[in-house]
Write a protein that holds these residues in place. Structure first.
Motif, PDB file in Angstrom:
ATOM      1  N   VAL A   1       0.812  -1.220   0.000  1.00 58.09           N
ATOM      2  CA  VAL A   1       0.000   0.000   0.000  1.00 58.09           C
ATOM      3  C   VAL A   1       0.841   1.264   0.000  1.00 58.09           C
ATOM      4  N   GLY A   2       2.165   1.125   0.185  1.00 59.53           N
ATOM      5  CA  GLY A   2       3.034   2.294   0.135  1.00 59.53           C
ATOM      6  C   GLY A   2       2.729   3.299   1.224  1.00 59.53           C
ATOM      7  N   LEU A   3       2.742   2.856   2.472  1.00 64.46           N
ATOM      8  CA  LEU A   3       2.446   3.741   3.581  1.00 64.46           C
ATOM      9  C   LEU A   3       3.394   4.933   3.597  1.00 64.46           C
ATOM     10  N   PRO A   4       2.919   6.093   4.055  1.00 63.92           N
ATOM     11  CA  PRO A   4       3.773   7.291   4.092  1.00 63.92           C
ATOM     12  C   PRO A   4       5.076   7.081   4.843  1.00 63.92           C
ATOM     13  N   ALA A   5       5.026   6.357   5.965  1.00 65.29           N
ATOM     14  CA  ALA A   5       6.247   6.124   6.733  1.00 65.29           C
ATOM     15  C   ALA A   5       7.266   5.328   5.916  1.00 65.29           C
ATOM     16  N   ARG A   6       6.784   4.346   5.159  1.00 66.10           N
ATOM     17  CA  ARG A   6       7.676   3.550   4.322  1.00 66.10           C
ATOM     18  C   ARG A   6       8.278   4.413   3.207  1.00 66.10           C
ATOM     19  N   ARG A   7       7.455   5.235   2.596  1.00 62.34           N
ATOM     20  CA  ARG A   7       7.971   6.109   1.530  1.00 62.34           C
ATOM     21  C   ARG A   7       8.995   7.098   2.081  1.00 62.34           C
ATOM     22  N   ARG A   8       8.735   7.618   3.288  1.00 60.65           N
ATOM     23  CA  ARG A   8       9.669   8.567   3.892  1.00 60.65           C
ATOM     24  C   ARG A   8      11.000   7.894   4.198  1.00 60.65           C
ATOM     25  N   LEU A   9      10.943   6.672   4.748  1.00 60.16           N
ATOM     26  CA  LEU A   9      12.161   5.945   5.068  1.00 60.16           C
ATOM     27  C   LEU A   9      12.969   5.667   3.807  1.00 60.16           C
ATOM     28  N   GLU A  10      12.292   5.260   2.740  1.00 65.93           N
ATOM     29  CA  GLU A  10      13.001   4.973   1.495  1.00 65.93           C
ATOM     30  C   GLU A  10      13.636   6.241   0.934  1.00 65.93           C
ATOM     31  N   ARG A  11      12.939   7.342   1.028  1.00 67.38           N
ATOM     32  CA  ARG A  11      13.503   8.611   0.550  1.00 67.38           C
ATOM     33  C   ARG A  11      14.745   8.995   1.355  1.00 67.38           C
ATOM     34  N   GLU A  12      14.686   8.815   2.680  1.00 74.15           N
ATOM     35  CA  GLU A  12      15.830   9.140   3.532  1.00 74.15           C
ATOM     36  C   GLU A  12      17.025   8.247   3.218  1.00 74.15           C
ATOM     37  N   ARG A  13      16.751   6.977   2.937  1.00 72.14           N
ATOM     38  CA  ARG A  13      17.837   6.068   2.594  1.00 72.14           C
ATOM     39  C   ARG A  13      18.490   6.464   1.279  1.00 72.14           C
ATOM     40  N   GLN A  14      17.690   6.775   0.292  1.00 72.75           N
ATOM     41  CA  GLN A  14      18.234   7.165  -1.003  1.00 72.75           C
ATOM     42  C   GLN A  14      19.041   8.452  -0.893  1.00 72.75           C
ATOM     43  N   GLU A  15      18.602   9.361  -0.038  1.00 74.73           N
ATOM     44  CA  GLU A  15      19.342  10.607   0.170  1.00 74.73           C
ATOM     45  C   GLU A  15      20.692  10.326   0.821  1.00 74.73           C
ATOM     46  N   ARG A  16      20.704   9.388   1.775  1.00 74.86           N
ATOM     47  CA  ARG A  16      21.960   9.036   2.435  1.00 74.86           C
ATOM     48  C   ARG A  16      22.905   8.351   1.457  1.00 74.86           C
ATOM     49  N   VAL A  17      22.389   7.468   0.612  1.00 75.51           N
ATOM     50  CA  VAL A  17      23.214   6.822  -0.399  1.00 75.51           C
ATOM     51  C   VAL A  17      23.846   7.858  -1.314  1.00 75.51           C
ATOM     52  N   ALA A  18      23.043   8.798  -1.785  1.00 72.91           N
ATOM     53  CA  ALA A  18      23.556   9.846  -2.665  1.00 72.91           C
ATOM     54  C   ALA A  18      24.636  10.672  -1.966  1.00 72.91           C
ATOM     55  N   GLU A  19      24.441  10.917  -0.688  1.00 78.43           N
ATOM     56  CA  GLU A  19      25.396  11.713   0.088  1.00 78.43           C
ATOM     57  C   GLU A  19      26.757  11.043   0.181  1.00 78.43           C
ATOM     58  N   VAL A  20      26.783   9.742   0.509  1.00 79.16           N
ATOM     59  CA  VAL A  20      28.071   9.075   0.667  1.00 79.16           C
ATOM     60  C   VAL A  20      28.719   8.772  -0.685  1.00 79.16           C
ATOM     61  N   LEU A  21      27.922   8.549  -1.716  1.00 78.49           N
ATOM     62  CA  LEU A  21      28.503   8.365  -3.045  1.00 78.49           C
ATOM     63  C   LEU A  21      29.218   9.635  -3.491  1.00 78.49           C
ATOM     64  N   GLU A  22      28.609  10.762  -3.240  1.00 76.46           N
ATOM     65  CA  GLU A  22      29.241  12.042  -3.575  1.00 76.46           C
ATOM     66  C   GLU A  22      30.506  12.246  -2.757  1.00 76.46           C
ATOM     67  N   LEU A  23      30.433  11.921  -1.469  1.00 70.46           N
ATOM     68  CA  LEU A  23      31.585  12.078  -0.582  1.00 70.46           C
ATOM     69  C   LEU A  23      32.777  11.260  -1.068  1.00 70.46           C
ATOM     70  N   CYS A  24      32.518  10.076  -1.574  1.00 69.19           N
ATOM     71  CA  CYS A  24      33.583   9.165  -2.003  1.00 69.19           C
ATOM     72  C   CYS A  24      33.906   9.281  -3.495  1.00 69.19           C
ATOM     73  N   GLY A  25      33.294  10.220  -4.185  1.00 71.29           N
ATOM     74  CA  GLY A  25      33.566  10.421  -5.600  1.00 71.29           C
ATOM     75  C   GLY A  25      33.020   9.335  -6.498  1.00 71.29           C
ATOM     76  N   LEU A  26      31.917   8.705  -6.085  1.00 65.64           N
ATOM     77  CA  LEU A  26      31.368   7.570  -6.820  1.00 65.64           C
ATOM     78  C   LEU A  26      30.052   7.877  -7.524  1.00 65.64           C
ATOM     79  N   THR A  27      29.587   9.088  -7.468  1.00 61.94           N
ATOM     80  CA  THR A  27      28.289   9.423  -8.067  1.00 61.94           C
ATOM     81  C   THR A  27      28.189   9.026  -9.537  1.00 61.94           C
ATOM     82  N   PRO A  28      29.214   9.267 -10.361  1.00 58.66           N
ATOM     83  CA  PRO A  28      29.099   8.863 -11.776  1.00 58.66           C
ATOM     84  C   PRO A  28      28.984   7.350 -11.971  1.00 58.66           C
TER      85      PRO A  28
END
Length: 261
Positions: free
Chosen positions: A130-157
């Motif tokens: 059903v895609g509960l709001p809490a689940r969507r929020r958690l997934e968004r936060e995880r994706q943001e954290r992934v993007a953050e550390v990839l950028e930090l380590c120069g791995l975004t490309p």
């Protein structure tokens, strides 16, 4: 002026990592002999020494892969000596290894995201459907954290590249990003510059130097150690023969004779 205690930790601060009297024997040979040192909040501490000094055994003890015959390992004052590697990781001890260990069939982003999966999403299958709001929020936060550390380590490309297709230097950076994803309390880096070219090593030094987490690393590249670490512990034949700042270690005649010579 900041006052330091005998271990080089700012006075009044609690040691984040405390290794006390650790000994490990293989048959009649002592790989570690009463090893003790402490690492304070936000410090980068390097462990150096010649081959066979006991560096990897020490890392195995700290991360829980090997239980010492004697001694204790404490994280923020909590005794973790009998705690499993998984529980130590969830308590905040994250480690990389000499030989790269990535999930080859996952993308770079997938490898980093895997470090966050143990938290769970809550709600089980029903929440997924059903895609509960809490689940969507958690997934968004995880994706943001992934993007953050990839950028930090120069791995975004390379976020969508499969880890198995990467050269060893890039895989090592993927390991670092994965270890950082869950905001570790202590980051254990085992030969982090192995396989990196000069540019990647410089990038790694910038990343490690800019972290707000406590770091313990084993490394043979003395330029990296001396330029990155706040404190250094020197092992020889399983014993601590010196601890101090990079300048103190360079000037120590015992260290020069045993290792830096």
């Amino acid at each position: 002026m900041t006052v330091l205690d005998a271990q080089g930790v700012p006075d009044g601060e609690v040691n984040v990592l405390d290794v006390r009297g650790v000994s490990v024997a293989f048959g009649g040979i002592k790989a570690l002999d009463q090893v003790s040192f402490q690492v304070g909040e936000g410090q980068v501490c390097g462990v150096i020494g010649p081959n066979g000094a006991g560096k990897t055994t020490l890392f195995d003890v700290v991360s829980g892969l090997r239980r010492p015959g004697e001694g204790r390992v404490l994280l923020d004052g909590r005794d973790l000596t009998g705690v499993s590697p998984v529980r130590r990781a969830r308590a905040g001890l994250r480690r990389t290894f000499q030989r790269t260990q990535v999930f080859g069939r996952l993308t770079v982003a997938g490898n980093v995201l895997a470090a966050l999966d143990w938290h769970g999403g809550g709600g089980g299958l029903a929440a997924d459907l059903v895609g509960l709001p809490a689940r969507r929020r958690l997934e968004r936060e995880r994706q943001e954290r992934v993007a953050e550390v990839l950028e930090l380590c120069g791995l975004t490309p390379l976020r969508d590249a499969y880890a198995a297709a990467l050269p060893v230097g890039r895989r090592r950076l993927v390991e670092l990003a994965r270890a950082l994803a869950d905001r570790p309390r202590v980051l254990l880096l085992d030969e982090p510059t192995s396989g990196l070219d000069a540019g990647q090593s410089e990038r790694l030094a910038e990343v490690v130097g800019g972290l707000d987490t406590t770091v313990l690393l084993v490394e043979h590249d003395m330029g990296f150690v001396m330029g990155t670490c706040d404190r250094i512990v020197v092992l020889d034949l399983g014993k601590v023969i010196a601890t101090g700042t990079p300048a103190e270690i360079r000037a120590d005649p015992v260290v020069r004779a045993a290792y830096l010579g």
